[in-house]
Each structure stands twice: as C-alpha cells, then as structure tokens.
Write a protein that holds these residues in place. Sequence first.
Motif, mmCIF file in Angstrom:
data_model
loop_
_atom_site.group_PDB
_atom_site.id
_atom_site.type_symbol
_atom_site.label_atom_id
_atom_site.label_comp_id
_atom_site.label_asym_id
_atom_site.label_seq_id
_atom_site.Cartn_x
_atom_site.Cartn_y
_atom_site.Cartn_z
ATOM 1 N N TYR A 170 -2.814 2.991 6.264
ATOM 2 C CA TYR A 170 -1.692 3.537 5.471
ATOM 3 C C TYR A 170 -2.857 3.669 4.017
ATOM 4 O O TYR A 170 -2.031 4.545 3.322
ATOM 5 N N ALA A 171 -3.922 3.334 3.345
ATOM 6 C CA ALA A 171 -4.770 3.210 2.696
ATOM 7 C C ALA A 171 -5.078 4.817 2.147
ATOM 8 O O ALA A 171 -5.269 5.298 1.263
ATOM 9 N N GLY A 172 -5.565 5.465 3.835
ATOM 10 C CA GLY A 172 -5.662 6.603 3.624
ATOM 11 C C GLY A 172 -5.018 7.432 3.427
ATOM 12 O O GLY A 172 -5.565 8.941 2.673
ATOM 13 N N LEU A 173 -3.961 7.329 4.823
ATOM 14 C CA LEU A 173 -2.781 8.425 4.661
ATOM 15 C C LEU A 173 -2.760 8.665 3.204
ATOM 16 O O LEU A 173 -1.900 9.859 2.924
ATOM 17 N N PHE A 174 -2.322 7.239 2.402
ATOM 18 C CA PHE A 174 -1.960 7.817 0.810
ATOM 19 C C PHE A 174 -2.456 7.618 -0.159
ATOM 20 O O PHE A 174 -2.127 7.616 -1.543
ATOM 21 N N GLN A 175 -3.874 7.647 -0.050
ATOM 22 C CA GLN A 175 -4.630 8.097 -0.538
ATOM 23 C C GLN A 175 -5.497 7.218 -1.808
ATOM 24 O O GLN A 175 -5.339 7.307 -2.686
ATOM 25 N N ARG A 176 -4.724 6.173 -1.308
ATOM 26 C CA ARG A 176 -5.287 4.535 -2.110
ATOM 27 C C ARG A 176 -7.009 4.378 -1.705
ATOM 28 O O ARG A 176 -7.088 3.255 -1.030
ATOM 29 N N ILE A 205 0.636 -1.225 0.013
ATOM 30 C CA ILE A 205 0.014 0.166 -0.211
ATOM 31 C C ILE A 205 0.867 1.431 -0.068
ATOM 32 O O ILE A 205 0.597 2.363 -0.830
ATOM 33 N N PHE A 206 1.792 1.326 0.622
ATOM 34 C CA PHE A 206 3.077 2.665 0.754
ATOM 35 C C PHE A 206 3.506 3.071 -0.470
ATOM 36 O O PHE A 206 3.489 3.486 -0.692
ATOM 37 N N SER A 233 -7.253 7.694 12.206
ATOM 38 C CA SER A 233 -7.933 6.843 11.525
ATOM 39 C C SER A 233 -7.964 7.359 9.905
ATOM 40 O O SER A 233 -7.892 8.206 9.297
ATOM 41 N N ALA A 234 -8.429 5.573 9.717
ATOM 42 C CA ALA A 234 -8.108 5.081 8.179
ATOM 43 C C ALA A 234 -8.997 6.726 7.663
ATOM 44 O O ALA A 234 -9.117 7.482 6.608
ATOM 45 N N ALA A 235 -10.851 7.027 8.172
ATOM 46 C CA ALA A 235 -11.564 7.813 7.626
ATOM 47 C C ALA A 235 -10.804 9.066 8.085
ATOM 48 O O ALA A 235 -11.237 9.554 6.874
ATOM 49 N N ARG A 236 -10.480 9.846 8.790
ATOM 50 C CA ARG A 236 -9.657 10.922 9.147
ATOM 51 C C ARG A 236 -8.450 11.666 8.080
ATOM 52 O O ARG A 236 -8.190 11.475 7.548
ATOM 53 N N ALA A 241 -8.420 9.406 5.172
ATOM 54 C CA ALA A 241 -8.296 9.756 3.938
ATOM 55 C C ALA A 241 -8.772 10.975 3.219
ATOM 56 O O ALA A 241 -8.995 11.462 2.449
ATOM 57 N N ASP A 242 -9.465 12.220 4.341
ATOM 58 C CA ASP A 242 -9.996 13.468 4.313
ATOM 59 C C ASP A 242 -8.816 14.222 4.735
ATOM 60 O O ASP A 242 -9.186 15.313 4.358
ATOM 61 N N GLY A 243 -7.678 14.300 5.089
ATOM 62 C CA GLY A 243 -6.853 14.457 4.932
ATOM 63 C C GLY A 243 -6.204 14.860 6.346
ATOM 64 O O GLY A 243 -5.731 16.107 6.659
ATOM 65 N N GLU A 244 -6.951 14.467 7.186
ATOM 66 C CA GLU A 244 -6.458 15.087 8.507
ATOM 67 C C GLU A 244 -5.691 14.110 9.656
ATOM 68 O O GLU A 244 -5.799 12.920 9.461
ATOM 69 N N ILE A 245 -4.775 14.933 9.667
ATOM 70 C CA ILE A 245 -3.439 14.295 10.068
ATOM 71 C C ILE A 245 -3.345 14.112 11.965
ATOM 72 O O ILE A 245 -2.551 15.965 12.083
ATOM 73 N N ARG A 246 -3.226 13.950 12.570
ATOM 74 C CA ARG A 246 -2.897 14.351 13.700
ATOM 75 C C ARG A 246 -1.511 14.103 14.172
ATOM 76 O O ARG A 246 -1.213 12.697 14.136
ATOM 77 N N MET A 247 -0.934 14.807 14.750
ATOM 78 C CA MET A 247 0.266 14.264 14.871
ATOM 79 C C MET A 247 0.988 13.901 16.923
ATOM 80 O O MET A 247 0.258 14.772 17.442
ATOM 81 N N PRO A 248 1.322 13.650 17.193
ATOM 82 C CA PRO A 248 2.264 13.461 18.360
ATOM 83 C C PRO A 248 2.538 15.078 18.867
ATOM 84 O O PRO A 248 3.079 15.780 18.520
ATOM 85 N N ARG A 249 1.443 15.106 20.206
ATOM 86 C CA ARG A 249 1.661 16.110 21.184
ATOM 87 C C ARG A 249 3.095 16.208 21.993
ATOM 88 O O ARG A 249 3.301 15.289 23.012
ATOM 89 N N SER A 250 4.313 17.292 21.942
ATOM 90 C CA SER A 250 5.038 17.716 22.463
ATOM 91 C C SER A 250 4.986 17.960 23.950
ATOM 92 O O SER A 250 4.010 18.787 24.004
ATOM 93 N N HIS A 251 5.390 17.888 24.667
ATOM 94 C CA HIS A 251 5.384 18.061 26.060
ATOM 95 C C HIS A 251 6.307 19.464 26.301
ATOM 96 O O HIS A 251 7.391 19.545 25.962
#
Length: 192
Positions: free
Chosen positions: A148-154, A117-118, A177-180, A182-192
């Motif tokens: 992976y499929a959502g992130l890479f728009q497959r 998929i990647f 999530s795959a759904a998010r 696929a919609d282009g919403e990427i959540r990154m780890p929060r730095s402390h």
Amino acid sequence: MFASTLAPTGRLRDEPMRTLLSLTLLIVSGLALAAEPDVQAELRNYYFDAARRGDVAMLDTFIESGYSLNVQDSKGYTALILAAYNGQGEAVEHLLKAGANPCAQDLRGNTALMGAIFKGEVRIARRLLGTDCNPDQRNGAGQTAAMYAGLFQRAELLRDLSRKGAALNAEDAQGNSAARLADGEIRMPRSH
C-alpha cells in the motif's frame, strides 16, 4: 432512540444522556446474551460512529463500561480501523491504550494500518507501526501494508516499514511488490 439528543457536531449535548448511555452499556455488557438484538445493534452503531467522528468522550464511555473494543460491523471493520481510516488520531490512541487489537482485519483482510496508509494518515500509520503487528500481514488479495505504501507513494512510511522488517520484495498473486509499486510498476491480473 437517542438520535434526537445529538448536537449538530454529532456529540452528545447533555450529561444525562451520556449517563443513560453508560447505564445502558453496563446493562447490555453484563447481560449480552439476554439483551435485545436491536439494542445491541444500536450500541454498536453509536460505538462505530464515535470512532469515525473521533468522539473520544463517547469512546471513553464505551471503554469504561467494558464494551468489547474489537467488535466488528457487517464489513468486518473495528472501531480502530474506522478511526484510523477517518484520520481520528486521538481516538486511535485511546482505543490502543484501552486494548483494541491493532492487528484485526476486516472481511477483506485489511488492517487499520493499511487503511491509514491508503488515506495518507502518516501520523496514525506511524503510531500503528509502533504496535506488535507483523509488518508483512497480508490482506485477502495477498497485499501488505508496504505494498500500500509503495502503491500510494508513501515513501516515508515505506522506509518505516522496512526498518520494522517488512519484506519490500514480497509479492502478491500478480507479482506486485512494494519495491515495484513504489517505482510505478503495477502488474494487473491477466484475463484468460
């Protein structure tokens, strides 16, 4: 040891060399505990290189000699993972038919399906979806093949994964999530 007999294509150029390799494989697989570590390492390298290049004739030699198809390299990659990642569809098919484990994970928890998929290897990914692996199998970061499929728009693979029962709303540790994805919403780890 055998490098000088490789043709520019990376394939063995003469049948005697293939026969010698076959005999070596038979001996090593029969005496695995007694074989020299250097010989075993060299055979593993030939096996993994054959998977990367899609050298089906060489893979068949390993298969016919009873070589362990699920052996892993230092990163945990199996020949199937390498073949899928490198777009070697015929090699993927041969390895699957011979009994290679499609659910095997590398040291980071990624599978052959995730690698396909990647890399955008849709045909290979679809073939791997036809195996008995859990569609929600997670890697070490909690990600699934659907993510992976959502992130890479497959999108076509995301639909196939959904039909296989993948949970498109399952989340990783960051809430992706795959759904998010696929919609282009990427959540990154929060730095402390």
